[in-house]
Design an enzyme around this catalytic site. Structure first.
Site, PDB file in Angstrom:
ATOM      1  N   ASP A 103       9.455  22.301  65.636  1.00  0.00           N
ATOM      2  CA  ASP A 103      10.310  22.791  65.005  1.00  0.00           C
ATOM      3  C   ASP A 103      10.094  23.316  63.428  1.00  0.00           C
ATOM      4  O   ASP A 103      10.691  23.447  62.581  1.00  0.00           O
ATOM      5  CB  ASP A 103      11.708  21.751  64.922  1.00  0.00           C
ATOM      6  CG  ASP A 103      11.049  20.659  64.035  1.00  0.00           C
ATOM      7  OD1 ASP A 103      10.096  20.179  64.066  1.00  0.00           O
ATOM      8  OD2 ASP A 103      12.175  19.836  63.665  1.00  0.00           O
TER       9      ASP A 103
ATOM     10  N   SER B 103      11.778  17.813  67.605  1.00  0.00           N
ATOM     11  CA  SER B 103      10.672  17.917  66.694  1.00  0.00           C
ATOM     12  C   SER B 103       9.403  18.276  67.724  1.00  0.00           C
ATOM     13  O   SER B 103       9.449  18.989  68.429  1.00  0.00           O
ATOM     14  CB  SER B 103      10.640  16.970  65.730  1.00  0.00           C
ATOM     15  OG  SER B 103       9.676  17.273  64.966  1.00  0.00           O
TER      16      SER B 103
ATOM     17  N   ASP C  50       8.850  21.866  60.989  1.00  0.00           N
ATOM     18  CA  ASP C  50       8.958  21.068  59.548  1.00  0.00           C
ATOM     19  C   ASP C  50       7.575  20.353  59.358  1.00  0.00           C
ATOM     20  O   ASP C  50       7.437  19.545  58.301  1.00  0.00           O
ATOM     21  CB  ASP C  50      10.183  19.952  59.730  1.00  0.00           C
ATOM     22  CG  ASP C  50       9.813  18.886  60.787  1.00  0.00           C
ATOM     23  OD1 ASP C  50       9.113  18.984  61.849  1.00  0.00           O
ATOM     24  OD2 ASP C  50      10.696  18.018  60.915  1.00  0.00           O
TER      25      ASP C  50
ATOM     26  N   ASP D  66       4.532  22.213  63.812  1.00  0.00           N
ATOM     27  CA  ASP D  66       4.861  21.627  65.000  1.00  0.00           C
ATOM     28  C   ASP D  66       6.093  22.249  65.743  1.00  0.00           C
ATOM     29  O   ASP D  66       6.494  23.212  65.201  1.00  0.00           O
ATOM     30  CB  ASP D  66       5.503  20.214  64.992  1.00  0.00           C
ATOM     31  CG  ASP D  66       6.552  19.870  63.839  1.00  0.00           C
ATOM     32  OD1 ASP D  66       6.744  20.750  63.069  1.00  0.00           O
ATOM     33  OD2 ASP D  66       7.235  18.934  64.222  1.00  0.00           O
TER      34      ASP D  66
END
Length: 546
Positions: free
Chosen positions: A308, A152, A310, A306
């Protein structure tokens, strides 16, 4: 004096080295062993224990040894997971996604080989893609589970391994959601039972999916919006060196928005994240390039994912500059928008998020729930969940599509809201003021204390429990709520303030979530709220002894 070298530690390291299937990490560990005794502390840290497989899966530094993310650890994790799925009677393929971090593709491909080696079908996403696409694919493909290789918004030296359960094992409210206890403990036990990474049977590479799965996600994401709403909106966007750009811009196009202006320096995936000190939109300075682009292009809205994708961060024009919205502000704006659109179901947030959503839902006659911190709990609040958010920039606006936080559909939904307001000659700031005038200005902030010794967190929590404040901001504390032993969470309330204290679940931090409510004119209320939050932060720091 040279550090003492533990003979047993050297033996364990040599045994790990003999079992490590990756020549690169073998060479790395051999260099540490050859550097003894000067590298004794480094060797000890690498073998201080295995990475813990919790409800966020695995996450750690990329390095050789059991206390790191590497091919040996991933091989064992995949074998343990696949063995656990079989023991649960789970049927169907395993779908695997990955981001653009160092090692992500290698770890994803190894997971596929372990799955096929155990006789289970493995489906790989067709390239580095956002985490929400993986969560979507688990449901869309009827998979038994999904694995997303990502860390992440962690620093570049980290990677991670998240697990999602499919329809058969996740239950109606948890199909396609991250794992929760006791699944995490069961998987970790299965991983520990894997005696040798090198002995894990490997099969073929699995099936690399075509673009149809991504196209299906993009079409479905665009369909979350109203078909006939305004789309005249100038957007500045950054994927922050992550994997969100192509998916998010395609979703904007499919929904009928003009192409966003994208921060050129951050547009392509780069595992080094060279333009930011920390690839998290919440961090100071992380959105500077985006805000500069928004100003240069005359944008109406600035949006960041961000790495990734999500999470979603938003900034709005404010005077001569730009103001990033807090996660609570965007969460309530999105909830208010969906309620006014008539989206049925339960609206949920966590115990550390603003209390404004609860007041909004009560006034609108909409079901509401609070959960423990983490999206794994939010999405399980109800099978008919309509919307969920957490203050850390996570939003689920379409639970039937993605049963997790989704920065792409959140970006589309806030753009729909902003475009609709623009068509009326209004802004997101205007809508926030209207909500504040109706319910009071709910201002939030956070006290975050990073520690070197995890024992300091327990000591601080003990101090707060044994000597809780009698007053906060001069008002009597009317409630002290302690969730021990089930959860290490402590809450203090007054008539106009609330503090929730808990250890971080992912970092060596103690966090206090602060909220004050100021009635009256929002413009003047903000000055008072800022002063109250500053005072509250000082008082809580003293209570914790930090």
């Amino acid at each position: 004096m040279a550090p003492q070298v533990d003979v047993d530690l050297i033996a364990r390291a040599e045994a790990w080295l003999a079992d490590d299937p990756d020549p690169v990490s073998r060479a790395e560990l051999r260099a540490v062993l050859d550097g003894l005794p000067g590298t004794a502390a480094e060797l000890s840290d690498r073998f201080s224990g295995p990475l813990t497989f919790g409800t966020a899966g695995l996450r750690g530094r990329l390095r050789a040894g059991p206390n790191g993310m590497n091919l040996a650890v991933v091989t064992r994790a995949a074998a343990g997971l696949i063995g656990w799925l079989a023991a649960q009677g789970g049927e169907g393929p395993l779908v695997i996604g990955y981001d653009a971090r160092h090692g992500s593709r290698q770890f994803a491909e190894r997971t596929a080989e372990v799955a096929t080696g155990a006789g289970r079908e493995a489906l790989l996403l067709p390239g580095p893609l956002p985490t929400p696409v993986l969560a979507y694919a688990v449901r869309a493909l009827g998979a038994v589970a999904g694995v997303m290789v990502t860390a992440s918004h962690n620093p570049p030296q980290d990677n991670g391994y998240k697990v999602y359960l499919g329809t058969g094992l996740g239950g109606p409210a948890g199909a396609g959601a991250q794992i929760v206890p006791p699944a995490d403990a069961g998987i970790e036990a299965a991983i520990r039972a894997v005696a040798s990474a090198d002995a894990v049977p490997l099969g073929g590479p699995g099936t690399v999916l075509g673009d149809e799965i991504l196209q299906g996600y993009v079409r479905s994401a665009a369909a979350v919006l109203s078909e006939d709403g305004p789309r005249d909106l100038a957007i500045a966007y950054t994927p922050m060196h992550g994997v969100g750009a192509s998916t998010t811009t395609a979703a904007f196009a499919a929904a009928g928005f003009p192409p966003p202006a994208v921060v050129a320096e951050q547009a392509e995936p780069d595992p080094e994240f060279p333009t930011v000190a920390f690839p998290n939109p919440e961090e100071p300075g992380a959105m500077d390039l985006l805000l500069a682009l928004a100003a240069d292009t005359g944008a109406d809205l600035a949006v960041a994912n961000d790495p990734d994708a999500d999470r979603c961060a938003v900034a709005i024009p404010a005077g001569d500059g730009w103001r990033p919205l807090r996660g609570d502000e965007l969460g309530v704006l999105l909830a208010d928008h969906l309620i006014r659109r008539g989206v049925p179901g339960l609206y949920a947030t966590t115990i550390v998020s603003s209390s404004l959503l609860g007041r909004l839902c009560a006034a609108r006659g909409v079901p509401y729930a609070e959960t423990l911190t983490g999206f794994k709990w939010i999405v399980r609040a109800a099978e008919d969940l309509a919307f969920g958010y957490e203050e850390a920039l996570g939003y689920c606006v379409a639970p039937a599509l993605v049963r997790d936080k989704d920065g792409v559909t959140a970006a589309l939904t806030v753009a729909e809201l902003a475009a609709g307001l623009k068509a009326e000659g209004r802004t997101l700031a205007n809508r926030l003021d209207e909500l504040a005038a109706e319910f009071g200005l709910h201002a939030t902030d956070q006290l975050s204390v990073r520690v070197d010794d995890l024992a300091e967190i327990g000591l601080a929590m003990s101090r707060a429990r044994s000597n809780p404040p009698v007053t906060l901001l001069g008002a009597p504390v009317t409630e002290v709520a302690d969730l021990l032993p089930e959860n290490d969470v402590l809450t203090f309330r007054t008539a106009t303030a609330r503090v929730v204290i808990r250890p971080s679940g992912t970092e060596p931090k103690l966090k206090a979530y602060l909220e004050v409510v100021v009635e009256g004119d929002p413009a003047t209320g903000r000055t008072r709220a800022a002063s109250d939050l500053k005072g509250l932060r000082t008082e809580i720091a003293a209570t914790l002894g930090v």
